[in-house]
Motif scaffolding. Structure first.
Motif, short mmCIF file in Angstrom:
data_model
loop_
_atom_site.label_atom_id
_atom_site.label_comp_id
_atom_site.label_asym_id
_atom_site.label_seq_id
_atom_site.Cartn_x
_atom_site.Cartn_y
_atom_site.Cartn_z
N THR A 144 -9.07 7.74 -9.46
CA THR A 144 -8.45 6.48 -9.86
C THR A 144 -6.99 6.43 -9.42
N ALA A 145 -6.27 7.55 -9.63
CA ALA A 145 -4.87 7.62 -9.21
C ALA A 145 -4.75 7.46 -7.70
N GLU A 146 -5.67 8.09 -6.96
CA GLU A 146 -5.63 7.96 -5.50
C GLU A 146 -5.89 6.53 -5.06
N ALA A 147 -6.87 5.86 -5.71
CA ALA A 147 -7.18 4.47 -5.35
C ALA A 147 -5.99 3.56 -5.64
N ILE A 148 -5.31 3.77 -6.79
CA ILE A 148 -4.13 2.95 -7.13
C ILE A 148 -3.01 3.21 -6.13
N ALA A 149 -2.81 4.50 -5.77
CA ALA A 149 -1.75 4.84 -4.81
C ALA A 149 -2.02 4.20 -3.46
N GLN A 150 -3.25 4.25 -3.02
CA GLN A 150 -3.58 3.65 -1.72
C GLN A 150 -3.42 2.13 -1.77
N HIS A 151 -3.78 1.54 -2.93
CA HIS A 151 -3.58 0.09 -3.07
C HIS A 151 -2.08 -0.24 -3.06
N ALA A 152 -1.30 0.59 -3.76
CA ALA A 152 0.16 0.38 -3.77
C ALA A 152 0.73 0.53 -2.36
N ASP A 153 0.24 1.53 -1.61
CA ASP A 153 0.68 1.70 -0.22
C ASP A 153 0.41 0.44 0.59
N ASP A 154 -0.83 -0.08 0.44
CA ASP A 154 -1.20 -1.27 1.21
C ASP A 154 -0.35 -2.48 0.82
N VAL A 155 -0.10 -2.64 -0.50
CA VAL A 155 0.71 -3.77 -0.96
C VAL A 155 2.14 -3.65 -0.45
N ILE A 156 2.69 -2.43 -0.52
CA ILE A 156 4.06 -2.21 -0.03
C ILE A 156 4.13 -2.47 1.47
N GLU A 157 3.13 -1.96 2.21
CA GLU A 157 3.10 -2.17 3.66
C GLU A 157 3.02 -3.67 3.98
N THR A 158 2.17 -4.39 3.23
CA THR A 158 2.02 -5.84 3.43
C THR A 158 3.32 -6.57 3.09
N SER A 159 4.04 -6.06 2.10
CA SER A 159 5.29 -6.70 1.68
C SER A 159 6.43 -6.40 2.65
N ARG A 160 6.33 -5.30 3.40
CA ARG A 160 7.37 -4.97 4.37
C ARG A 160 7.25 -5.81 5.64
N LEU A 161 6.02 -6.13 6.02
CA LEU A 161 5.80 -6.79 7.31
C LEU A 161 6.55 -8.12 7.44
N PRO A 162 6.54 -9.01 6.41
CA PRO A 162 7.25 -10.28 6.58
C PRO A 162 8.76 -10.12 6.80
N LEU A 163 9.33 -8.99 6.33
CA LEU A 163 10.78 -8.82 6.44
C LEU A 163 11.21 -8.76 7.90
N ALA A 164 10.43 -8.06 8.73
CA ALA A 164 10.78 -7.96 10.15
C ALA A 164 10.75 -9.33 10.82
N SER A 165 9.71 -10.13 10.53
CA SER A 165 9.62 -11.47 11.11
C SER A 165 10.78 -12.33 10.64
N LEU A 166 11.14 -12.18 9.36
CA LEU A 166 12.22 -12.98 8.80
C LEU A 166 13.56 -12.60 9.44
#
Length: 627
Positions: A45-67
């Motif tokens: 469960t901890a691994e699944a949450i961590a991987q989800h957090a990684d994906d969310v953080i990665e998704t949240s970083r991407l718009p910054l470069a375009s901006l």
């Protein structure tokens, strides 16, 4: 030797104590197994949450470069704020996990934001992330301390990145935020009981989220906690028992630290709830055990009246065999006993449910009968280890029931004590059905290693396979080739046609890559954004070129509209290729091969795009003449 019946009470008492000890040890083992299953589930469960957090953080970083790119392009333009706001709107539609996306200038003023009603005239110079980027030269996105958003009123994670003007001076900050409640809601999908909890922290110990919500913990540092000071130093994943400093409950916690972002996740369940659930399940066994004890006492009394001169050793032996069989028959697991040749001497009735075969059809037959070659090899290896001294072995195999149903079985083998050195080895096996757990584990692995959009491998699984394939190529002295594929002028495609069209474009390019990379040992992955990577085993420079050119031609043949990709007018890709030859020095790393392929991709872009360039100079000249 014939003994008096006066010894029968002693024998009964001894049998009762032995059975109680056996029952107690069995229940203790069951409880430890239940705790082990809970620990494994919480760790996953901890691994699944961590991987989800990684994906969310990665998704949240991407718009910054375009901006940042848009801000740099539009610097000084009179309609700069409107253009940035328009880009923010598009980015928010493509990133459903974002709470807000904003641009704050060098004076701390909000220039553009996705928030519907930002506070007028507010300055953000007091924010920790603003002060950090103003004072530090660090250029990459930073996950900051949780804050209460002035835009939405919710607790959020700020992910911020510095904006530099053309002259190199500080130009402000772009910020994307993620709601803390997003992770609390995500945690509710996991079966951890009503008193379950979780905690997400940065690698330095700063608390990012806690469920149930505890605002007083957000932003605090727990680096001195035993999770960081003891367990994470021993490994990046595991489980431990502790008393919660928040509600003082005894808990079992599973932890996992991401190797991508350093995020640490602790998922925990109440030890009391786990115990209560286990006791509910064990109650039937205890009832059977009580009945068995009563029956044993009655039988002993009857033997005393009817068999006054029976040898005590024979009575004890019969009682122990009866106890073993009754205990085995009350178990939900398959309990079997076999001799040194693998011939079954006893099989419990639960074989009908778990194996799909009645016990009387198994007794007297070899344990290897009906097994697949792979399963038989696994069992024979375990049996061989028992023969040379091991006392306990465990393995997992696939079993096909007569009905055709496939199940996964976990079997623990225990060698019975030998009466003397000349006696043959006899073994007891306990087998249980772990299909549900195996399927869930496989599904979690699949989710963790696949990119949602393109259905190719994700970057994390690609990097793991890259290192493995490099080692295999050196060991077998065979070539290994890497292709880096990038969609030409993809940012312009997104700007003109929108991100939905861009996503569809990436999906079709990925389909072409999959159709061209079919060998079992090869791997295709989405490396990031519009960039994809392919690893080709046993492929030399020519073989890599052939696959790369096939991908390039087939993508061009799709003729996906892209008016800004001149002179072609449709979607094209550029490919950089690099090959590790068999004679290459052993110190060449995966990063070095990646650097060569990436440099070749850059040369393909410089040379006009829509072409393949190899990192090898000789091949590069041949490739240029062919194009």
């Amino acid at each position: 030797m014939i003994r008096s019946t006066k010894t029968t009470p002693v024998a009964v008492l001894f049998g009762f104590l032995a059975f109680s000890a056996l029952l107690g040890w069995t229940e203790y083992s069951n409880w430890r197994a239940e705790v082990g299953r809970a620990e494994m589930s919480l760790e996953q469960t901890a691994e699944a949450i961590a991987q989800h957090a990684d994906d969310v953080i990665e998704t949240s970083r991407l718009p910054l470069a375009s901006l940042i790119s848009e801000i740099t392009d539009e610097e000084g333009h009179p309609h700069m704020a409107q253009k940035i706001a328009s880009l923010i709107t598009r980015q928010m539609k493509a990133s459903p996990t974002l709470d807000t996306l904003s641009f704050i200038d060098a004076e701390g003023r909000m220039i553009a934001t996705s928030a519907p009603r930002p506070p007028a005239g507010a300055l953000y110079t007091d924010r920790e992330y603003f002060q950090f980027h103003k004072a530090k030269p660090f250029p990459l996105p930073v996950l900051g301390k949780p804050i209460k958003s002035r835009l939405s009123g919710d607790w959020v994670w700020p992910i911020s990145q510095k904006v530099l003007r053309e002259d190199g001076s500080f130009g402000g900050v772009v910020v994307s935020t993620i709601r803390v409640k997003h992770f609390i809601n995500f945690f509710r999908n996991f079966p951890v009981g009503n008193d379950g909890s979780f905690l997400i922290a940065r690698g330095d110990g700063m608390v990012l989220a806690r469920g149930p919500m505890a605002e007083s913990l957000l932003g605090t540092n727990i680096a001195a906690h035993e999770l960081f000071s003891r367990y994470l130093k021993a490994g990046t994943a595991g489980a431990y028992h502790y008393r919660s400093p928040v509600d003082r409950q005894l808990r079992i916690g599973g932890f996992y630290q991401s190797d991508r972002t350093g995020i640490v996740v602790l998922a925990a369940a109440s030890k009391r709830q786990i115990l209560v659930a286990w006791m509910e399940e064990a109650r039937i066994r205890w009832i059977y055990a009580s009945v068995l004890m009563a029956v044993s006492v009655l039988a002993a009394s009857h033997w005393r009246q009817q068999l006054k001169r029976r040898e005590e050793s024979e009575a004890q032996l019969a009682a122990r065999e009866a106890e073993f069989r009754l205990l085995a028959e009350s178990s939900s697991d398959v309990i079997s006993r076999f001799d040194e040749n693998g011939i079954r001497e006893y099989v419990s009735p639960s074989s009908a449910a778990i194996l799909g075969i009645e016990p009387d059809r198994l007794i007297g037959k070899s344990v290897y009968a009906g097994m697949t070659e792979e399963a038989e090899a696994t069992v024979r290896e375990a049996a061989a280890r028992l023969q040379i001294g091991s006392t306990h072995e465990k393995f997992l195999i696939k079993h096909v029931k007569p009905s055709g149903e496939e199940v996964w079985l976990e079997t623990a083998l225990s060698k019975l004590p030998e009466q003397n050195k000349a006696s043959a080895t006899r073994v007891v096996a306990i087998t249980r059905d772990v299909t549900t757990h195996k399927v869930m584990h496989d599904q979690l692995d699949q989710l963790a290693s696949t990119d949602d959009l393109t259905k190719l491998a994700n970057r994390r699984s690609f990097n793991v396979r890259f290192e493995e394939m490099m080692k295999r190529a050196r060991r077998s002295r065979t070539p290994l080739s890497l292709l880096m594929i990038d969609a030409d002028r993809f940012k312009l495609l997104n700007d003109i046609y929108g991100h939905a069209v861009g996503d569809e474009c990436l999906t079709q390019i990925a389909a072409v890559v999959r159709s061209c990379v079919k060998r079992p040992g090869d791997i295709a992955a989405r490396y990031g954004g519009e960039e994809m990577a392919v690893l080709l085993t046993d492929a030399d420079v020519g073989g890599a070129w052939t696959v790369a050119e096939r991908i390039r031609v087939q993508v061009s043949a799709l003729e996906l509209p892209h008016t800004a990709n001149l002179p072609f007018g449709h979607v094209t890709v550029s490919v950089g290729a690099a090959t590790l030859p068999p004679e290459a020095p052993g110190d060449i790393t995966a990063q070095a091969l990646f650097t060569q392929a990436d440099a070749a991709l850059y040369r393909a872009k410089e040379a006009g795009r829509n072409q393949v360039v190899s990192a090898n100079r000789t091949w590069y000249q041949i490739a240029k003449s062919a194009t």
